[in-house]
Design a protein around this motif. Structure first.
Motif, mmCIF file in Angstrom:
data_model
loop_
_atom_site.group_PDB
_atom_site.id
_atom_site.type_symbol
_atom_site.label_atom_id
_atom_site.label_comp_id
_atom_site.label_asym_id
_atom_site.label_seq_id
_atom_site.Cartn_x
_atom_site.Cartn_y
_atom_site.Cartn_z
ATOM 1 N N LEU A 147 0.826 -1.215 0.000
ATOM 2 C CA LEU A 147 0.000 0.000 0.000
ATOM 3 C C LEU A 147 0.853 1.254 0.000
ATOM 4 O O LEU A 147 0.534 2.234 -0.676
ATOM 5 C CB LEU A 147 -0.961 -0.005 1.192
ATOM 6 N N CYS A 148 1.933 1.237 0.756
ATOM 7 C CA CYS A 148 2.842 2.387 0.777
ATOM 8 C C CYS A 148 3.538 2.544 -0.572
ATOM 9 O O CYS A 148 3.718 3.669 -1.059
ATOM 10 C CB CYS A 148 3.870 2.232 1.886
ATOM 11 N N GLY B 188 4.134 5.654 -3.481
ATOM 12 C CA GLY B 188 5.493 6.110 -3.713
ATOM 13 C C GLY B 188 6.354 6.191 -2.466
ATOM 14 O O GLY B 188 7.393 6.847 -2.456
ATOM 15 N N ILE B 189 5.941 5.521 -1.393
ATOM 16 C CA ILE B 189 6.674 5.526 -0.123
ATOM 17 C C ILE B 189 7.229 4.131 0.112
ATOM 18 O O ILE B 189 6.557 3.138 -0.157
ATOM 19 C CB ILE B 189 5.732 5.911 1.043
ATOM 20 N N LEU B 190 8.443 4.044 0.626
ATOM 21 C CA LEU B 190 9.033 2.740 0.927
ATOM 22 C C LEU B 190 9.086 2.521 2.430
ATOM 23 O O LEU B 190 9.904 3.115 3.122
ATOM 24 C CB LEU B 190 10.437 2.623 0.330
ATOM 25 N N HIS B 191 8.186 1.706 2.937
ATOM 26 C CA HIS B 191 8.199 1.268 4.332
ATOM 27 C C HIS B 191 8.363 -0.235 4.340
ATOM 28 O O HIS B 191 7.744 -0.935 3.529
ATOM 29 C CB HIS B 191 6.890 1.615 5.054
ATOM 30 N N LEU B 192 9.169 -0.731 5.253
ATOM 31 C CA LEU B 192 9.343 -2.176 5.360
ATOM 32 C C LEU B 192 8.057 -2.824 5.859
ATOM 33 O O LEU B 192 7.401 -2.316 6.775
ATOM 34 C CB LEU B 192 10.489 -2.511 6.313
ATOM 35 N N GLU C 152 4.041 -7.494 8.319
ATOM 36 C CA GLU C 152 2.873 -8.364 8.462
ATOM 37 C C GLU C 152 2.394 -8.809 7.086
ATOM 38 O O GLU C 152 2.689 -8.165 6.082
ATOM 39 C CB GLU C 152 1.742 -7.627 9.183
ATOM 40 N N ILE C 153 1.670 -9.917 7.070
ATOM 41 C CA ILE C 153 1.081 -10.429 5.833
ATOM 42 C C ILE C 153 -0.426 -10.279 5.942
ATOM 43 O O ILE C 153 -1.029 -10.671 6.941
ATOM 44 C CB ILE C 153 1.458 -11.916 5.603
ATOM 45 N N ASP C 154 -1.021 -9.711 4.899
ATOM 46 C CA ASP C 154 -2.464 -9.466 4.874
ATOM 47 C C ASP C 154 -3.133 -10.429 3.899
ATOM 48 O O ASP C 154 -2.590 -10.727 2.835
ATOM 49 C CB ASP C 154 -2.725 -8.029 4.426
ATOM 50 N N VAL D 205 0.869 -0.440 10.550
ATOM 51 C CA VAL D 205 -0.105 0.654 10.494
ATOM 52 C C VAL D 205 -1.103 0.432 9.356
ATOM 53 O O VAL D 205 -2.316 0.533 9.543
ATOM 54 C CB VAL D 205 0.616 2.020 10.354
ATOM 55 N N CYS D 206 -0.609 0.113 8.167
ATOM 56 C CA CYS D 206 -1.497 -0.124 7.015
ATOM 57 C C CYS D 206 -2.399 -1.331 7.264
ATOM 58 O O CYS D 206 -3.585 -1.304 6.940
ATOM 59 C CB CYS D 206 -0.685 -0.339 5.746
ATOM 60 N N HIS D 207 -1.831 -2.392 7.824
ATOM 61 C CA HIS D 207 -2.619 -3.597 8.076
ATOM 62 C C HIS D 207 -3.734 -3.336 9.088
ATOM 63 O O HIS D 207 -4.883 -3.745 8.882
ATOM 64 C CB HIS D 207 -1.703 -4.724 8.552
#
Length: 122
Positions: free
Chosen positions: A70-71, A75-79, A82-84, A108-110
């Motif tokens: 999602l990041c 255009g953002i690179l976050h490690l 978690e697996i969704d 956070v995204c998850h």
């Protein structure tokens, strides 16, 4: 003259018609609400998260795709950590182990996505 037989308690010749009640996975248990699967199946599927197979699959996905999808779309690179399940395992238990149904996300995204999905599913 042919006689029609009324089939009681069976889907008869129409197996593609889904039963209106029962678990989405085992088809026998009773669901706590109008969606999802019965408590017995939830318990069984939750045990998958503690299995060695899930741990290996999770690690292999995270090493193959280390960034949150999602990041990345923004255009953002976050490690990812978690697996969704794209289609939530509670509602699509047959897709639990399907790789195309899994994607790496950061916490956070998850969490945000899960809250949004659960509110929509209500």
């Amino acid at each position: 003259m042919s006689r029609r037989v009324k089939l009681v308690g069976s889907l008869g010749r129409y197996p593609s018609i889904k039963r209106q009640s029962g678990c989405n996975w085992c088809r026998y248990g009773t669901r706590p609400d109008d969606k999802g699967i019965c408590e017995e199946c939830v318990y069984t599927l939750r045990k998958n998260f503690q299995s060695v197979e899930w741990s290996r699959l999770r690690q292999s996905l995270l090493s193959a795709h280390p960034y949150c999808t999602l990041c990345q779309q923004q255009g953002i690179l976050h490690l990812a950590d978690e697996i969704d399940h794209i289609n939530e395992w509670r509602y699509y238990p047959d897709l639990f182990w399907v790789l195309e149904n899994l994607r790496p996300l950061n916490h956070v995204c998850h969490s945000t996505l899960t809250m949004v999905q659960r509110n929509i599913m209500k």
